[in-house]
Design a protein around this motif. Structure first.
Motif, PDB file in Angstrom:
ATOM      1  N   MET A 177       0.741  -1.061   0.013  1.00 46.70           N
ATOM      2  CA  MET A 177      -0.126  -0.240   0.046  1.00 46.70           C
ATOM      3  C   MET A 177       0.795   1.188  -0.153  1.00 46.70           C
ATOM      4  SD  MET A 177      -1.818   0.245   3.842  1.00 46.70           S
ATOM      5  CE  MET A 177      -0.778   0.290   5.060  1.00 46.70           C
ATOM      6  N   ARG A 178       0.229   2.478  -0.439  1.00 49.07           N
ATOM      7  CA  ARG A 178       1.216   3.445  -0.683  1.00 49.07           C
ATOM      8  C   ARG A 178       0.687   4.639   0.300  1.00 49.07           C
ATOM      9  NH1 ARG A 178      -1.152   5.539  -5.660  1.00 49.07           N
ATOM     10  NH2 ARG A 178      -2.791   4.468  -4.757  1.00 49.07           N
ATOM     11  N   VAL A 179       1.804   5.261   1.129  1.00 48.39           N
ATOM     12  CA  VAL A 179       1.388   6.227   1.845  1.00 48.39           C
ATOM     13  C   VAL A 179       2.276   7.409   1.355  1.00 48.39           C
ATOM     14  CG1 VAL A 179       1.897   6.997   4.354  1.00 48.39           C
ATOM     15  CG2 VAL A 179       1.115   4.498   3.970  1.00 48.39           C
ATOM     16  N   PHE A 180       1.683   8.587   1.419  1.00 51.13           N
ATOM     17  CA  PHE A 180       2.526   9.658   1.204  1.00 51.13           C
ATOM     18  C   PHE A 180       2.993  10.596   2.182  1.00 51.13           C
ATOM     19  CE2 PHE A 180       0.083   8.488  -2.456  1.00 51.13           C
ATOM     20  CZ  PHE A 180       0.637   8.711  -3.693  1.00 51.13           C
ATOM     21  N   ASP A 206       5.754  13.371  -4.091  1.00 51.18           N
ATOM     22  CA  ASP A 206       5.379  12.846  -5.389  1.00 51.18           C
ATOM     23  C   ASP A 206       5.179  11.530  -5.151  1.00 51.18           C
ATOM     24  OD1 ASP A 206       4.548  15.491  -6.332  1.00 51.18           O
ATOM     25  OD2 ASP A 206       6.322  15.675  -7.247  1.00 51.18           O
ATOM     26  N   GLU A 207       6.450  11.015  -4.596  1.00 54.28           N
ATOM     27  CA  GLU A 207       6.844   9.529  -4.421  1.00 54.28           C
ATOM     28  C   GLU A 207       6.120   9.009  -3.163  1.00 54.28           C
ATOM     29  OE1 GLU A 207       7.931   7.700  -6.784  1.00 54.28           O
ATOM     30  OE2 GLU A 207       7.716   9.352  -8.284  1.00 54.28           O
ATOM     31  N   PRO A 208       5.342   7.953  -3.109  1.00 55.69           N
ATOM     32  CA  PRO A 208       4.954   7.433  -1.786  1.00 55.69           C
ATOM     33  C   PRO A 208       6.166   6.531  -1.378  1.00 55.69           C
ATOM     34  CG  PRO A 208       3.805   6.515  -3.445  1.00 55.69           C
ATOM     35  CD  PRO A 208       4.936   7.292  -4.254  1.00 55.69           C
ATOM     36  N   LEU A 209       5.783   6.173   0.188  1.00 54.64           N
ATOM     37  CA  LEU A 209       6.376   4.863   0.702  1.00 54.64           C
ATOM     38  C   LEU A 209       5.616   3.796   0.480  1.00 54.64           C
ATOM     39  CD1 LEU A 209       7.835   6.632   3.840  1.00 54.64           C
ATOM     40  CD2 LEU A 209       9.063   6.106   1.872  1.00 54.64           C
ATOM     41  N   ALA A 210       6.092   2.490   0.426  1.00 51.86           N
ATOM     42  CA  ALA A 210       5.285   1.348   0.152  1.00 51.86           C
ATOM     43  C   ALA A 210       5.261   0.665   1.627  1.00 51.86           C
ATOM     44  CB  ALA A 210       6.119   0.662  -0.862  1.00 51.86           C
ATOM     45  N   ASP A 251      -4.090   2.530   2.169  1.00 54.84           N
ATOM     46  CA  ASP A 251      -3.684   2.854   0.974  1.00 54.84           C
ATOM     47  C   ASP A 251      -4.073   4.282   0.559  1.00 54.84           C
ATOM     48  OD1 ASP A 251      -2.254   2.435  -1.475  1.00 54.84           O
ATOM     49  OD2 ASP A 251      -3.990   2.149  -2.449  1.00 54.84           O
ATOM     50  N   GLY A 252      -3.274   5.278   0.375  1.00 52.17           N
ATOM     51  CA  GLY A 252      -3.463   6.742  -0.257  1.00 52.17           C
ATOM     52  C   GLY A 252      -3.309   7.692   0.762  1.00 52.17           C
TER      53      GLY A 252
END
Length: 72
Positions: A1-4, A13-17, A64-65
């Motif tokens: 899942m992506r966390v900004f 702009d780039e998320p952490l996974a 996520d998000g």
């Protein structure tokens, strides 16, 4: 899942996974291990927050998000 990450009002702009079930403490550790040991809380925007900018503790589970601003 992506966390900004949010810093000073700007969202990266780039998320952490992370794996599902990750907490705010895991996000802080993803930034830097010393930050994970010392931070007090975070602000969260996104699906896991009841309202934008909600202040949460270390054990809050992110989704996520989400956008997270770690407070020192």
């Amino acid at each position: 899942m992506r966390v900004f990450l949010r810093r000073g009002g700007d969202v990266d702009d780039e998320p952490l996974a992370f794996r599902p079930g990750a907490t705010v403490a895991a996000v802080a550790d993803g930034i830097h291990n010393e930050l994970a040991e010392r931070f007090s809380a975070a602000h969260v925007w996104g699906p896991s927050a009841r309202f934008d900018g909600k202040r949460v503790g270390r054990s809050h589970v992110v989704l996520d998000g989400d956008v997270v601003e770690v407070l020192r």
